[in-house]
Write an enzyme that holds these catalytic residues in place. Structure first.
Site, short mmCIF file in Angstrom:
data_model
loop_
_atom_site.label_atom_id
_atom_site.label_comp_id
_atom_site.label_asym_id
_atom_site.label_seq_id
_atom_site.Cartn_x
_atom_site.Cartn_y
_atom_site.Cartn_z
N ARG A 54 0.79 -1.26 0.15
CA ARG A 54 -0.07 -0.08 -0.04
C ARG A 54 0.93 1.30 0.09
NH1 ARG A 54 -5.18 -0.02 2.28
NH2 ARG A 54 -4.37 -1.77 3.43
N CYS B 150 -25.63 -3.24 -7.78
CA CYS B 150 -26.84 -3.28 -7.22
C CYS B 150 -26.84 -4.07 -5.75
CB CYS B 150 -27.61 -4.66 -7.93
SG CYS B 150 -28.11 -3.75 -9.55
C1 LIG Z 1 -0.17 -7.81 2.07
C2 LIG Z 1 1.16 -7.93 2.62
C3 LIG Z 1 2.19 -7.06 2.53
C4 LIG Z 1 1.85 -5.73 1.95
O1 LIG Z 1 1.14 -5.18 2.93
P1 LIG Z 1 0.71 -3.42 2.71
O2 LIG Z 1 0.01 -3.20 4.08
O3 LIG Z 1 0.33 -3.37 1.50
O4 LIG Z 1 2.11 -2.85 2.90
C5 LIG Z 1 3.46 -7.57 2.65
N1 LIG Z 1 3.84 -8.69 3.22
C6 LIG Z 1 2.62 -9.80 3.07
C7 LIG Z 1 3.30 -11.24 3.43
C8 LIG Z 1 1.44 -9.42 2.82
O5 LIG Z 1 0.56 -10.47 3.04
#
Ligand SMILES: *Cc1c(COP(=O)(O)O)cnc(C)c1O
Length: 441
Positions: free
Chosen positions: A297, A365
């Protein structure tokens, strides 16, 4: 000074002389007209700046590897932009691996995660020389060892553990607590290490991995996470006489979706992590490990935004006004899934300033298809272009064809230029896998 994950809008966002919203030199109304709405847009300048900020932030720790958590946003061009900046990838499926290969990215810096990888996926990953697996459970250890043996390889792995750290975020995006579907808990990890050392000769265990959750605003959880991983590394070293020299701290750094969010910057997080490594490797008397960081993110979210056209409105006297857009939960399921909040504004020029509190409704919907509840917009009217910020992560990657609506296109902008990097789906593509049985004709 604020950093990219602390800003709601991409870099270089302003109103131009026409009064329209302009981002990275592109008139947003022109973009919407050219590529139609709904449209995902990624600003390459903001994305690259954030990627380089990650590198700068961890620069003082020589042995830091930053790998992008692909599930946040995986398209061939995005993969290529990050690979060109020397990023590795964290993947969770054959589709993500295939997209990397399609983009021409080699898999040496790729980590394969996930709590139920199939034999087929494991085989595909090993055949294509995946860097390492983050092994999640006993069945997977058996599969990886068996397939590596068949292919005459020694496969590098990390063990994913649940460190027992709770962070304050939405329940659905918490992963570090003991009651989690992911990874080995601290009670079963010894059995896994024992199997790897004594039975699974085609596995090379080099480190431990944990990911504690997403949209995290606290720095202390990262300090504690490093301690748990360092302490476990030392304990395993003493008990099994094996040197694990890598730790993977996962992702999770939060971003600013609305003014209520207050995440630390990537520089603050990096400092806490590096300090904790210095302190805890001394405390537990082990060598400093290589580290992996897996941002999803925080790396891509703020560079992305979505454009919609406003259609119908509905006023319920004394209750609220709904403003409907030409997209919603199929292109951005986060608000209906976990009450996610967003900031937005009208992109086209408005002659006068007439702020009005409305609720932005999607066109799908489901009553729950509300994109933004109670937001102040400047006199929203049919035909206006709505720009919703921070949709770079977990929107396109979670999009569906609900109601058989076509998935939007994605444009990449950079200093006044724009290109399509994902084409809008067509009606032909939507039905191409449908089979009309002869006996029904
Ligand atoms: C989802 C995930 C991330 C990234 O998480 P963010 O919150 O998007 O930074 C990193 N490592 C693993 C193992 C994840 O499942």
């Amino acid at each position: 000074m604020s950093f990219i994950n602390q800003n709601i809008k991409p870099l270089n966002t302003k109103r131009n002389q026409k009064g329209n919203l302009e981002i990275s030199g592109c008139d947003i109304v022109d973009l919407a007209n050219k590529y139609k709405t709904p449209l995902y847009v990624i600003d390459e300048v903001t994305l690259k700046t954030m990627a380089l900020d990650y590198k700068k932030a961890f620069k003082r720790y020589e042995k830091a590897n930053i790998i992008f958590a692909s599930k946040a946003l995986m398209t061939a061009s995005i993969a290529k932009i990050l690979a060109n900046l020397d990023f590795g990838f964290d993947v969770v499926s054959m589709g993500e691996i295939y997209t990397l290969l399609y983009a021409g990215v080699d898999l040496s810096k790729t980590s394969f995660n996930g709590n139920n990888k199939s034999k087929e996926e494991i085989e595909f990953a090993i055949e294509n020389n995946i860097g390492h697996f983050s092994a999640d459970n006993f069945l997977e250890l058996e599969y990886i060892n068996e397939i590596a043996f068949q292919k005459n390889k020694i496969q590098k792995i990390h063990l994913r553990i649940t460190p027992g750290i709770e962070c304050h975020t939405h329940d659905y995006i918490k992963t570090g607590q003991i009651d989690s579907k992911f990874g080995f808990d601290l009670k079963t990890i010894d059995k896994a290490v024992d199997l790897i050392i004594n039975k699974y000769k085609n596995l090379n265990l080099t480190g431990l991995h944990a990911h504690i959750g997403s949209q995290i605003f606290e720095t202390k959880v990262y300090f504690d996470l490093v301690e748990v991983l360092v302490k476990e590394t030392k304990r395993i070293k003493d008990k099994f006489n094996i040197n694990l020299n890598e730790i993977n701290l996962g992702g999770g750094l939060g971003i600013t979706y609305t003014n209520e969010d207050n995440p630390p910057s990537v520089f603050e997080i990096a400092d806490v992590i590096i300090d904790s490594i210095e302190i805890n490797t001394k405390k537990y008397n082990i060598e400093k490990p290589s580290i992996y960081i897996e941002p999803g993110r925080s790396l891509v979210c703020s560079s992305g935004f979505s454009l919609y056209t406003i259609g119908s409105t509905k006023v319920i006297e004394g209750v609220r006004k709904y403003v409907a857009i030409d997209g919603g939960m199929a292109d951005n399921p986060r608000p209906s899934m976990y009450q996610a909040k967003y900031s937005a504004e009208i992109a086209n020029k408005k002659e006068e300033n007439k702020p009005e509190t409305v609720t932005v409704a999607g066109k799908f919907c489901e009553s729950g298809d509300i994109l933004i509840k109670d937001i102040s917009l400047n006199n929203p009217k049919q035909g206006d272009i709505l720009c919703v910020y921070d949709t770079g992560a977990y929107c396109y990657s979670m999009a569906s064809n609900y109601n058989r609506v076509l998935k939007p296109a994605m444009a990449l902008i950079n200093n006044g230029k724009s290109d399509i990097i994902v084409k809008r789906q067509t009606l032909e593509e939507l039905t191409q896998n449908d089979v009309v049985l002869d006996r029904l004709k």
